[in-house]
Design an enzyme around this catalytic site. Structure first.
Site, PDB file in Angstrom:
ATOM      1  N   GLU A 180      31.414  -5.002  -8.501  1.00 51.49           N
ATOM      2  CA  GLU A 180      32.013  -3.755  -8.029  1.00 51.49           C
ATOM      3  C   GLU A 180      33.026  -4.072  -6.939  1.00 51.49           C
ATOM      4  OE1 GLU A 180      28.193  -1.958  -7.250  1.00 51.49           O
ATOM      5  OE2 GLU A 180      28.420  -2.146  -5.103  1.00 51.49           O
ATOM      6  N   THR A 230      15.050  -3.558   0.224  1.00 53.65           N
ATOM      7  CA  THR A 230      15.400  -2.536   1.207  1.00 53.65           C
ATOM      8  C   THR A 230      16.905  -2.316   1.342  1.00 53.65           C
ATOM      9  OG1 THR A 230      13.504  -3.383   2.418  1.00 53.65           O
ATOM     10  CG2 THR A 230      14.920  -1.806   3.579  1.00 53.65           C
ATOM     11  N   GLU A 231      17.305  -1.029   1.356  1.00 50.94           N
ATOM     12  CA  GLU A 231      18.694  -0.656   1.610  1.00 50.94           C
ATOM     13  C   GLU A 231      18.809  -0.153   3.049  1.00 50.94           C
ATOM     14  OE1 GLU A 231      20.197   2.364  -1.042  1.00 50.94           O
ATOM     15  OE2 GLU A 231      22.272   2.038  -0.423  1.00 50.94           O
ATOM     16  N   THR A 265       0.809  -1.228   0.000  1.00 49.58           N
ATOM     17  CA  THR A 265       0.000   0.000   0.000  1.00 49.58           C
ATOM     18  C   THR A 265       0.839   1.272   0.000  1.00 49.58           C
ATOM     19  OG1 THR A 265      -0.128  -0.028   2.399  1.00 49.58           O
ATOM     20  CG2 THR A 265      -1.914  -1.135   1.211  1.00 49.58           C
ATOM     21  N   GLY A 266       2.150   1.143   0.193  1.00 49.58           N
ATOM     22  CA  GLY A 266       3.010   2.332   0.180  1.00 49.58           C
ATOM     23  C   GLY A 266       3.102   2.921  -1.212  1.00 49.58           C
ATOM     24  N   HIS A 324      27.248   2.224  -1.958  1.00 52.97           N
ATOM     25  CA  HIS A 324      26.801   0.918  -1.473  1.00 52.97           C
ATOM     26  C   HIS A 324      27.604   0.549  -0.229  1.00 52.97           C
ATOM     27  CE1 HIS A 324      25.143  -0.649  -5.564  1.00 52.97           C
ATOM     28  NE2 HIS A 324      24.238  -0.002  -4.890  1.00 52.97           N
ATOM     29  N   LYS A 379      -4.053  -2.266   7.065  1.00 50.65           N
ATOM     30  CA  LYS A 379      -5.081  -2.221   6.018  1.00 50.65           C
ATOM     31  C   LYS A 379      -5.569  -3.612   5.635  1.00 50.65           C
ATOM     32  CE  LYS A 379      -3.699   2.278   4.376  1.00 50.65           C
ATOM     33  NZ  LYS A 379      -3.060   3.103   3.370  1.00 50.65           N
ATOM     34  N   GLN A 387       5.742   3.483  -3.194  1.00 54.08           N
ATOM     35  CA  GLN A 387       6.554   2.686  -4.111  1.00 54.08           C
ATOM     36  C   GLN A 387       5.949   1.295  -4.304  1.00 54.08           C
ATOM     37  OE1 GLN A 387       8.694   4.026  -5.891  1.00 54.08           O
ATOM     38  NE2 GLN A 387       9.142   5.910  -4.772  1.00 54.08           N
TER      39      GLN A 387
END
Lengths: 294, 388
Positions: A211, A96-97, A15-16, A249, A41, A18
């Site tokens: 990386e 999630t970060e 529901t957010g 990161h 909700k 994003q």
């Protein structure tokens, strides 16, 4: 960790802003979203699917799902992942970060003890062009994703997207994009993704986007030397980054002689994998691979 | 975030690990007074870096005058670019033997790792490299916690084999060390450490284990929930612009070159720097506006343009989560407001790129290059010309 369109998806945090934005896009592209989670909700609908109080609530009410994706803030991610795993889910995609590493390690232990796989944290998601996607990747951009035979593994969402774009510009498509995430501790490593793509019937060649930081590329290089399919090329971001600094990161940091560009380059080249100077060079590498394009 | 010795040791003491008596002093004139309370002492620079002893930042003092002189000498000294602002005055310890103990987050086992060495007081990286048989790594199941008897069993052979410890009962010493390691794990766990290290963990002449130094690094992602402890930590030393960026929740790193870099996402930003370097240019900065920060392009660009060294600018957007139309609008707005006198080069692809390219054409009468490399080569060339 290759996502298929027969798999059913639960969206935790649907529901957010994003959560709902990307659920709409996932559905439009072909992903089977069967439900969402928001404890406040529960009982309502969002994006045309029922909202449950928890993943376990969804399962107990007969909502069957194979995969769960987390659009959940950092301090709620551990509980959300544990909830999905307790509900019997075997594949959790964690976007999630900035989740505290203590919580990430706990999530990894939960997954290990319940034979579940976590992709991420801090991944942009998974795309199987022409089928479906999970996360926040521009799968619907035809200039970036086309069904094809190249598997792409990336720690970074933005750079992974660029590599996909370059692939299509060179006249090739992707069998799968596997975003593994930019955190230092992640559930699915470069090696895990490489192994899965090696065993995937649609994949004929692989591109690794790594990386600086950690030693995942080195571990993957050992496998690359022995696998059935070619690793067409690799690009390692961060060769010009100063040591001792986290480059955006949490996992992208060179400490002393650990996690350096040179170490990864050496390991990959020893395994016979070309290390590109710029992501644009992937076009030439693909054309030279002998694999058929679009 | 780093916690210096003075901030880390009280956490050990509170958990029951012995540390020497000490007092933190910021003014050398207080050192004599501290000596009066503590007796013969060691004056130790408090800076977030190792090798303090070699730099002359640790001095012994056997009188109040010596303590004051040592403190006066050390305060204000520069160690690895850190200016010493405070010293820890600590009781001298009579060391019989030295061990090494640590707990850290381990990517390989995806969980906590306890580390022990019977060669304490030395650079642990060197031990790992040259004498790995003296370094024990014990992965811990985070759900079950560490098992004391297992740890004792694992370390006993190292102690038994080392003649430095021939005067001790190996089994008793292994038990005592295991006890300390389990306590250390608890401190690590309670305080969201990514590394908690005691080096040396000394055995004093009274036979008791004592932490003579302590290194504590807190996981940056946990700072939000460790609010009681964080004021004790030492924030990363930031330059003016790095500090301004952190206030905007942006990550900026000064790199000293003259090609400004603005991209979305950590991976793409590092890559843009790499490709600038590849084409013979020097990147001026790391600055990314990916993830939730993609709406901050205006602030980011203003920040970057505060750097007078910048001779040209490359904007490299590849939208996934971050919408390129939103980011480009931010850049365009800042550009129209500031009207900077430097050339700017765009490469825009991915989510929202059609709208973004249109915006660029309408507002700035500019075009995005077809490839990132073209935009970067143009920016490098322009920076070179403006230097000449």
């Amino acid at each position: 960790m290759i996502i298929r369109n027969h798999e059913k998806l639960l969206v935790q945090g649907i529901t957010g802003k994003q959560g709902s934005f990307w659920t709409d896009r996932m559905q439009a592209y072909g992903t089977q979203v069967v439900g969402g989670v928001n404890p406040k909700k529960a009982g309502t609908e969002c994006c045309g699917v029922p909202v449950f109080a928890s993943a376990q609530d969804a399962a107990s009410k007969g909502c069957e799902f194979d995969v769960s994706v987390l659009f959940i803030p950092p301090l709620g991610a551990k509980a959300a992942a544990s909830d999905a795993i307790a509900a019997g889910c075997k594949k959790v995609v964690c976007l999630t970060e900035h989740i505290p590493v203590r919580d990430v390690m706990y999530m990894m232990a939960e997954a290990r003890d319940n034979d579940a796989r976590i992709v991420g944290p801090n991944t942009a998601g998974l795309v199987t062009p022409g089928e479906c996607f999970v996360g926040f990747m521009p799968a619907f951009e035809s200039s970036i994703f086309q069904p094809g035979n190249i598997g792409i593994i990336s720690r970074s969402g933005s750079l992974g997207t660029l590599m996909c774009l370059n692939t299509v510009q060179a006249g090739f498509g992707q069998s799968a994009f596997v975003g593994i995430g930019g955190d230092p501790i992640i559930g699915t490593t470069t090696l895990d993704a490489l192994t899965a793509l090696d065993n995937d019937s649609k994949t004929e060649g692989v591109v690794i986007v790594g990386e600086i930081g950690g030693s995942m590329e080195e571990a993957a290089a050992e496998y690359a030397a022995t696998m059935k399919k070619p690793v067409i090329a690799a690009f390692i971001a961060g060769g010009s980054s100063p040591p001792g600094k986290k480059m955006g990161h949490a996992g992208a940091i060179v400490m002393g002689n650990r996690g350096t560009y040179q170490s990864k380059q050496k390991a990959l080249e020893k395994a016979g994998v070309e290390v590109l100077k710029t992501p644009s060079d992937i076009g030439a590498a693909l054309k030279a691979s002998g694999l058929s394009g679009l | 975030m780093n916690f210096e010795e003075f901030a880390a040791k009280p956490l050990l003491a509170a958990a029951g690990i012995r540390v020497p008596g000490s007092q933190l002093v910021k003014d050398a004139s207080d050192a004599g007074n501290a000596f009066g309370k503590l007796g013969p002492c060691v004056v130790k620079a408090q800076v977030p870096t190792g090798k303090r002893g070699k730099a002359g930042g640790i001095l012994a003092a056997n009188s109040a005058d010596e303590a004051q002189q040592a403190a006066a000498k050390i305060i204000g000294m520069s160690i690895a670019e850190h200016t010493v602002e405070k010293v820890l005055i600590e009781q001298q310890a009579s060391i019989a033997n030295e061990l090494y103990a640590a707990v850290l987050n381990d990517p390989a086992s995806k969980g906590p790792l306890i580390m022990f060495s019977d060669k304490g007081g030395m650079d642990i990286e060197e031990i790992a490299e040259n004498e790995p048989q003296h370094l024990l790594s014990l992965p811990v199941d985070i759900k079950a916690g560490p098992d004391k008897s297992q740890i004792a069993t694992a370390i006993e052979p190292l102690i038994a084999a080392n003649t430095d410890f021939k005067d001790y009962n190996a089994s008793d010493l292994a038990d005592a060390v295991a006890n300390t390691l389990v306590t250390l794990y608890r401190v690590y766990d309670d305080n969201d450490a990514e590394l908690l290290e005691i080096n040396p963990l000394a055995i004093l002449s009274d036979g008791e284990l004592t932490a003579l130094d302590c290194k504590f690094v807190m996981d940056d992602s946990a700072l939000v929930r460790q609010t009681e402890l964080t004021p004790q930590g030492t924030p990363e030393k930031l330059t003016g612009r790095e500090l301004d960026a952190s206030k905007l929740d942006l990550k900026y790193i000064d790199l000293g070159g003259n090609v400004g870099v603005l991209a979305n996402g950590a991976g793409l930003t590092m890559t843009t720097m790499d490709v600038v370097t590849h084409y013979g240019g020097k990147p001026a900065n790391f600055l990314e506006i990916g993830g939730e920060a993609y709406t901050k392009a205006t602030e980011a660009l203003k920040l970057m343009l505060g750097n007078d060294n910048i001779k040209s600018l490359v904007v490299n957007f590849c939208g996934a989560f971050a919408r390129t139309d939103v980011m480009t609008e931010g850049v365009v707005n800042a550009w129209l407001e500031l009207k900077p006198d430097i050339p700017i080069f765009f490469s825009i692809h991915g989510t929202g790129s059609e709208e973004a390219r249109q915006l660029l054409k309408d507002k700035l009468d500019m075009q995005s290059y077809d490839t990132m490399d073209q935009a970067i080569q143009a920016a490098v060339a322009a920076a070179g010309e403006r230097n000449a």
